[in-house]
Write an enzyme that holds these catalytic residues in place. Structure first.
Site, PDB file in Angstrom:
ATOM      1  CE1 TYR A 111      42.507  96.262-125.566  1.00 10.38           C
ATOM      2  CE2 TYR A 111      43.384  98.125-126.795  1.00 10.38           C
ATOM      3  CZ  TYR A 111      43.414  96.788-126.476  1.00 10.38           C
ATOM      4  OH  TYR A 111      44.343  95.958-127.055  1.00 10.38           O
ATOM      5  CB  ILE A 208      21.806 104.879-113.251  1.00  6.91           C
ATOM      6  CG1 ILE A 208      21.731 106.419-113.254  1.00  6.91           C
ATOM      7  CG2 ILE A 208      21.479 104.330-114.634  1.00  6.91           C
ATOM      8  CD1 ILE A 208      22.674 107.084-114.231  1.00  6.91           C
TER       9      ILE A 208
END
Length: 293
Positions: A111, A208
Site C-alpha cells: 500500500y 514455495i
C-alpha cells in the site's frame, strides 16, 4: 537455515477453519502430516495462502504452535512476517519466540509504495534485528510495489542474513537477472506454481508452493526431477498438473486449494471474509480435473 535447505519444495500451508470459521487445529495437524508424508522439503506458516490477514494475533500464535507441534522438528519451518510499518514489524520480531522457526518470509511493504531505497532500508532494518535468516518476498500484484533486480541483488550481496527471494513478479527478465548475478549462497524461489519448472530450468532453486498442499507427492516429484535435471520426467508431471494449477487460482487464493483439500478429505472448505469459497461451477470443474488427475 542455509540457502541449500531451501532447495526443492516448500509448501505455503493453508489455515483450516471449521463450520464456525474458527481455526481447526486438528485439520491443520492432519495437513502438516499429509504434506510431510508427501515429500515436501519445508513448511511455510502464516503466508498469504494462510489467510493471515484475517487471523488475530492470538490465532497466529496458536497456528504456529500447532504447526511446530505437528512437525516435531522433522522439517524446517519458515514463518511469514511482513508489514508496511517497519518499526511495528521490528517490534514484532523482537517479541517473537523463534524456537522451532528456521527463517522468516517477509513480503514487500504493501500500500505505501516505497521507493527502491525505501525497500532496501526496510529489509536492512528487519535483517539487523532478526535472529533467523530473512527471505524476501516479491509479489507486486498484491503489494503495489516491485522489488527490482538491482535492489534484490544489493540486499543479497550486502546483508548476510538475507538468504533468498521468493519471486512472484512474473517478470522473467528481472528474475533471470537475479539468477545470473546473485551470490552463490543466495537462493531464488518460484512464487508461482505454474512457472516453477521453467524457473528451475533457468537456475532457480525451488518453489514455495500452493498446489503442494493438495498434491505434495506429485508436485515434489516434479520439482525434484527438475532440480536433478531430469527434464523428461519433470515435464511429464508438469503438464499433467498444469490445468489443475491454473484453475485453482481462477477465483483467488486459497479458495481453489481449499476446495481441493476438501476433496482430499483433509479440511473443510471454509474461508473467512472477505474471501469466499469457489462457485459451484469452478468447484465442479476442479473436481473433474482432480478426478482425471
Amino acid at each position: 537455515m542455509s540457502p541449500q535447505q531451501l532447495t526443492g519444495t516448500g509448501v505455503a500451508l493453508v489455515t483450516p477453519f471449521d463450520n464456525n470459521k474458527a481455526v481447526d487445529h486438528s485439520a491443520l495437524k492432519k495437513l502438516v502430516n499429509y504434506v510431510i508424508d508427501g515429500g515436501v522439503n519445508y513448511l511455510v506458516a502464516l503466508g498469504t495462502t494462510a489467510e493471515t490477514a484475517t487471523l488475530s494475533n492470538k490465532e497466529k500464535l496458536e497456528v504456529i504452535h500447532t504447526i511446530k507441534e505437528a512437525n516435531s522438528n522433522r522439517l524446517p519451518v519458515i514463518l511469514g512476517m511482513g508489514s508496511n510499518n517497519t518499526d511495528e514489524l521490528i517490534d514484532t520480531i523482537n517479541r517473537t519466540d523463534f524456537d522451532g522457526v528456521d527463517a522468516i518470509l517477509s513480503v514487500t511493504p504493501f500500500y505505501n509504495k516505497p521507493t527502491q531505497e525505501g525497500l532496501y532500508q526496510h529489509y536492512k532494518a528487519i535483517a539487523d534485528v532478526s535472529p533467523v535468516p530473512v527471505i524476501l518476498y516479491n509479489v507486486p500484484s498484491r503489494t503495489g510495489c516491485n522489488l527490482n533486480a538491482d535492489t534484490c541483488l544489493k540486499l543479497a550481496s550486502n546483508i548476510e542474513n538475507v538468504v533468498a527471494v521468493k519471486e512472484a513478479s512474473g517478470n522473467w527478465e528481472q528474475i533471470m537477472q537475479i539468477i545470473k548475478h546473485k551470490p552463490q549462497d543466495f537462493a531464488v524461489l518460484s512464487g508461482d506454481d505454474a512457472t516453477t519448472l521453467p524457473l528451475i530450468a533457468s537456475g532457480a532453486n525451488g518453489v514455495i508452493s500452493v498446489i503442494a498442499n493438495a498434491c505434495p507427492v506429485e508436485f515434489s516429484s516434479m520439482v525434484n526431477a527438475a532440480v536433478e535435471n531430469n527434464m523428461p520426467k519433470a515435464r511429464q508431471i508438469h503438464y499433467s498438473l498444469i490445468d489443475l494449477i491454473n484453475n485453482i487460482f481462477v477465483e483467488g487464493n486459497p479458495a481453489g486449494i481449499k476446495a481441493l483439500l476438501e476433496m482430499r478429505q483433509i479440511i473443510d472448505n471454509q474461508l473467512r471474509l472477505p474471501l469466499v469459497s469457489t462457485t459451484d461451477k469452478l468447484y465442479n470443474e476442479l473436481k473433474g480435473y482432480f478426478n482425471a488427475f
